[in-house]
Scaffold this motif. Structure first.
Motif, PDB file in Angstrom:
ATOM      1  N   THR A 167      50.163  56.181  62.129  1.00  0.00           N
ATOM      2  CA  THR A 167      49.865  56.165  60.694  1.00  0.00           C
ATOM      3  C   THR A 167      50.135  57.529  60.103  1.00  0.00           C
ATOM      4  O   THR A 167      49.837  58.558  60.724  1.00  0.00           O
ATOM      5  N   THR A 168      50.695  57.552  58.896  1.00  0.00           N
ATOM      6  CA  THR A 168      50.882  58.815  58.183  1.00  0.00           C
ATOM      7  C   THR A 168      49.925  58.878  57.007  1.00  0.00           C
ATOM      8  O   THR A 168      49.690  57.877  56.329  1.00  0.00           O
ATOM      9  N   HIS A 169      49.352  60.062  56.798  1.00  0.00           N
ATOM     10  CA  HIS A 169      48.420  60.282  55.681  1.00  0.00           C
ATOM     11  C   HIS A 169      48.986  61.379  54.803  1.00  0.00           C
ATOM     12  O   HIS A 169      49.453  62.409  55.291  1.00  0.00           O
ATOM     13  N   ALA A 170      48.962  61.141  53.481  1.00  0.00           N
ATOM     14  CA  ALA A 170      49.482  62.138  52.543  1.00  0.00           C
ATOM     15  C   ALA A 170      48.516  62.307  51.382  1.00  0.00           C
ATOM     16  O   ALA A 170      47.834  61.358  50.978  1.00  0.00           O
ATOM     17  N   GLU A 171      48.446  63.524  50.857  1.00  0.00           N
ATOM     18  CA  GLU A 171      47.668  63.835  49.657  1.00  0.00           C
ATOM     19  C   GLU A 171      48.637  64.363  48.614  1.00  0.00           C
ATOM     20  O   GLU A 171      49.381  65.316  48.870  1.00  0.00           O
ATOM     21  N   GLU A 172      48.628  63.751  47.426  1.00  0.00           N
ATOM     22  CA  GLU A 172      49.618  64.080  46.401  1.00  0.00           C
ATOM     23  C   GLU A 172      48.985  64.050  45.015  1.00  0.00           C
ATOM     24  O   GLU A 172      47.805  63.726  44.864  1.00  0.00           O
ATOM     25  N   THR A 173      49.783  64.342  44.010  1.00  0.00           N
ATOM     26  CA  THR A 173      49.350  64.236  42.623  1.00  0.00           C
ATOM     27  C   THR A 173      50.414  63.512  41.814  1.00  0.00           C
ATOM     28  O   THR A 173      51.586  63.452  42.208  1.00  0.00           O
ATOM     29  N   LEU A 174      49.978  62.961  40.700  1.00  0.00           N
ATOM     30  CA  LEU A 174      50.914  62.343  39.760  1.00  0.00           C
ATOM     31  C   LEU A 174      50.480  62.704  38.358  1.00  0.00           C
ATOM     32  O   LEU A 174      49.301  62.949  38.095  1.00  0.00           O
ATOM     33  N   ALA A 175      51.435  62.734  37.458  1.00  0.00           N
ATOM     34  CA  ALA A 175      51.147  63.085  36.069  1.00  0.00           C
ATOM     35  C   ALA A 175      51.034  61.814  35.242  1.00  0.00           C
ATOM     36  O   ALA A 175      51.990  61.049  35.133  1.00  0.00           O
ATOM     37  N   ALA A 176      49.846  61.583  34.679  1.00  0.00           N
ATOM     38  CA  ALA A 176      49.664  60.456  33.771  1.00  0.00           C
ATOM     39  C   ALA A 176      50.227  60.848  32.410  1.00  0.00           C
ATOM     40  O   ALA A 176      49.978  61.957  31.933  1.00  0.00           O
ATOM     41  N   PRO A 177      51.011  59.976  31.765  1.00  0.00           N
ATOM     42  CA  PRO A 177      51.610  60.312  30.463  1.00  0.00           C
ATOM     43  C   PRO A 177      50.556  60.746  29.451  1.00  0.00           C
ATOM     44  O   PRO A 177      49.617  60.001  29.170  1.00  0.00           O
ATOM     45  N   GLY A 178      50.689  61.968  28.944  1.00  0.00           N
ATOM     46  CA  GLY A 178      49.741  62.470  27.970  1.00  0.00           C
ATOM     47  C   GLY A 178      48.374  62.785  28.538  1.00  0.00           C
ATOM     48  O   GLY A 178      47.442  63.091  27.788  1.00  0.00           O
ATOM     49  N   GLY A 179      48.228  62.699  29.853  1.00  0.00           N
ATOM     50  CA  GLY A 179      46.927  62.913  30.466  1.00  0.00           C
ATOM     51  C   GLY A 179      46.971  63.980  31.541  1.00  0.00           C
ATOM     52  O   GLY A 179      47.947  64.721  31.665  1.00  0.00           O
ATOM     53  N   PRO A 180      45.939  64.049  32.361  1.00  0.00           N
ATOM     54  CA  PRO A 180      45.856  65.078  33.403  1.00  0.00           C
ATOM     55  C   PRO A 180      46.708  64.732  34.613  1.00  0.00           C
ATOM     56  O   PRO A 180      47.211  63.609  34.756  1.00  0.00           O
TER      57      PRO A 180
ATOM     58  N   ASP B 233      46.318  55.654  33.125  1.00  0.00           N
ATOM     59  CA  ASP B 233      46.282  56.223  34.471  1.00  0.00           C
ATOM     60  C   ASP B 233      46.666  55.176  35.507  1.00  0.00           C
ATOM     61  O   ASP B 233      47.411  55.448  36.456  1.00  0.00           O
ATOM     62  N   MET B 234      46.146  53.951  35.336  1.00  0.00           N
ATOM     63  CA  MET B 234      46.455  52.862  36.261  1.00  0.00           C
ATOM     64  C   MET B 234      47.946  52.558  36.245  1.00  0.00           C
ATOM     65  O   MET B 234      48.569  52.346  37.294  1.00  0.00           O
ATOM     66  N   LYS B 235      48.521  52.512  35.067  1.00  0.00           N
ATOM     67  CA  LYS B 235      49.949  52.217  34.948  1.00  0.00           C
ATOM     68  C   LYS B 235      50.781  53.245  35.692  1.00  0.00           C
ATOM     69  O   LYS B 235      51.693  52.907  36.458  1.00  0.00           O
ATOM     70  N   ALA B 236      50.471  54.526  35.494  1.00  0.00           N
ATOM     71  CA  ALA B 236      51.215  55.590  36.162  1.00  0.00           C
ATOM     72  C   ALA B 236      51.037  55.501  37.681  1.00  0.00           C
ATOM     73  O   ALA B 236      52.001  55.673  38.441  1.00  0.00           O
ATOM     74  N   PHE B 237      49.828  55.230  38.115  1.00  0.00           N
ATOM     75  CA  PHE B 237      49.536  55.129  39.543  1.00  0.00           C
ATOM     76  C   PHE B 237      50.285  53.953  40.171  1.00  0.00           C
ATOM     77  O   PHE B 237      50.960  54.099  41.200  1.00  0.00           O
ATOM     78  N   LEU B 238      50.176  52.782  39.565  1.00  0.00           N
ATOM     79  CA  LEU B 238      50.821  51.594  40.130  1.00  0.00           C
ATOM     80  C   LEU B 238      52.339  51.694  40.101  1.00  0.00           C
ATOM     81  O   LEU B 238      53.018  51.204  41.013  1.00  0.00           O
ATOM     82  N   GLU B 239      52.885  52.314  39.070  1.00  0.00           N
ATOM     83  CA  GLU B 239      54.341  52.513  39.036  1.00  0.00           C
ATOM     84  C   GLU B 239      54.782  53.422  40.175  1.00  0.00           C
ATOM     85  O   GLU B 239      55.817  53.180  40.810  1.00  0.00           O
ATOM     86  N   THR B 240      53.999  54.453  40.446  1.00  0.00           N
ATOM     87  CA  THR B 240      54.315  55.355  41.560  1.00  0.00           C
ATOM     88  C   THR B 240      54.281  54.612  42.884  1.00  0.00           C
ATOM     89  O   THR B 240      55.195  54.734  43.715  1.00  0.00           O
ATOM     90  N   VAL B 241      53.231  53.811  43.098  1.00  0.00           N
ATOM     91  CA  VAL B 241      53.100  53.055  44.343  1.00  0.00           C
ATOM     92  C   VAL B 241      54.218  52.036  44.476  1.00  0.00           C
ATOM     93  O   VAL B 241      54.831  51.898  45.547  1.00  0.00           O
ATOM     94  N   ALA B 242      54.518  51.319  43.401  1.00  0.00           N
ATOM     95  CA  ALA B 242      55.562  50.287  43.447  1.00  0.00           C
ATOM     96  C   ALA B 242      56.921  50.881  43.765  1.00  0.00           C
ATOM     97  O   ALA B 242      57.726  50.282  44.506  1.00  0.00           O
ATOM     98  N   GLN B 243      57.213  52.049  43.252  1.00  0.00           N
ATOM     99  CA  GLN B 243      58.487  52.708  43.549  1.00  0.00           C
ATOM    100  C   GLN B 243      58.569  53.106  45.015  1.00  0.00           C
ATOM    101  O   GLN B 243      59.615  52.971  45.650  1.00  0.00           O
ATOM    102  N   ARG B 244      57.438  53.576  45.560  1.00  0.00           N
ATOM    103  CA  ARG B 244      57.411  53.980  46.970  1.00  0.00           C
ATOM    104  C   ARG B 244      57.555  52.767  47.896  1.00  0.00           C
ATOM    105  O   ARG B 244      58.120  52.881  48.979  1.00  0.00           O
TER     106      ARG B 244
END
Length: 279
Positions: A3-16, A86-97
């Motif tokens: 198993t691989t574990h990663a810690e990352e960040t993503l930018a929410a549009p207009g948010g943190p 935030d959910m949209k940005a997160f799910l788009e990131t996951v779906a692309q991966r």
């Protein structure tokens, strides 16, 4: 299993910039995105993560704004729509991966409300949803005093911090799980006045639109949950008109099915639900 574990960040549009973690087996069967509850964070789902990863599922878990390792005033937002962004940005990131793999979303407690509010509006790209101990009818948090205070202060001082009267001993029948929660430096027990009113309004909206849920649903709830009642979960389940729904009640279970004794059965129910997916 490797198993691989990663810690990352993503930018929410207009948010943190938001923190998230992922755990991946070599060739995942499905992908599960986890949304935590009020005052907690992505790291509190270790037992669930371990159980699902060893069964071949990839897991991604987000720290919501104002929670865990993500920035922002603890437990504060100005509009519930910020969570949807935030959910949209997160799910788009996951779906692309994880392109081509079935994607499920798992929301616990207040995270369940956030998830339902989102998928009722944006079910596209998702294969199903798992809702754990959602606050359809809260008794341990939404006290009359808190609601009254929040209603007044939301207009006058939106960021005013209120203490969430959450009973830690009601989270799990396992003393070590309660101790871990109390000792966790990333856990907080605060919400802002505006957050409280936005959460109450979101709850009303979600219950009013339960009949419109189109995604397959697995509802998990402890029968002895003193924070969010099992009666509320039953009423919501009955209001969902889709035939593709199932509910698993944990006998004697408290608020966190994934951290409660007997969680092995819960993990098996979730695994069975994920494996049953057919495109």
């Amino acid at each position: 299993m490797e198993t691989t574990h990663a810690e990352e960040t993503l930018a929410a549009p207009g948010g943190p910039t938001l923190y998230f973690q992922s755990w991946r087996p070599v060739a995942p069967r499905t992908v599960v995105a986890i949304i935590h509850g009020i005052g907690e964070h992505s790291g509190r789902f270790r037992k669930l993560v371990e159980a699902l990863v060893i069964r071949g599922h990839a897991i991604y878990a987000l720290d919501l704004r104002g929670h865990g390792r993500s920035p922002g005033q603890r437990g504060h937002l100005l509009s519930w729509s910020e969570y949807r962004e935030d959910m949209k940005a997160f799910l788009e990131t996951v779906a692309q991966r994880e392109a081509g793999r079935p994607l499920f979303i798992y929301g616990h407690s207040m995270g369940g409300l956030i998830v339902l509010d989102y998928v009722l509006r944006h079910p596209e790209g998702l294969s199903g949803t798992i809702i754990s101990a959602a606050p359809f009818e809260s008794v341990g948090v939404a006290t009359p005093l808190l609601v009254t205070s929040a209603r007044i202060l939301s207009r006058l001082w939106p960021s005013f911090a209120l203490k969430v009267p959450l009973e830690a001993q009601a989270l799990s029948r396992e003393p070590s799980s309660v101790a871990d929660y109390l000792a966790d430096p990333l856990v907080h027990r605060a919400c802002s006045a505006r957050w409280a009113m936005e959460a109450l309004d979101a709850n009303v909206w979600v219950k009013a639109h339960a009949g419109e849920l189109s995604l397959p649903l697995l509802l998990l709830h402890g029968e002895e949950d003193r924070i969010n009642t099992v009666e509320g979960a039953r009423r919501f389940f009955e209001a969902v008109r889709s035939g593709d729904k199932q509910m698993h009640l944990v006998p004697g279970g408290y608020h966190e099915p994934h951290n409660d004794p007997g969680n092995a059965r819960v993990f098996q129910v979730v695994d069975d639900y994920l494996r049953a997916f057919r495109a």
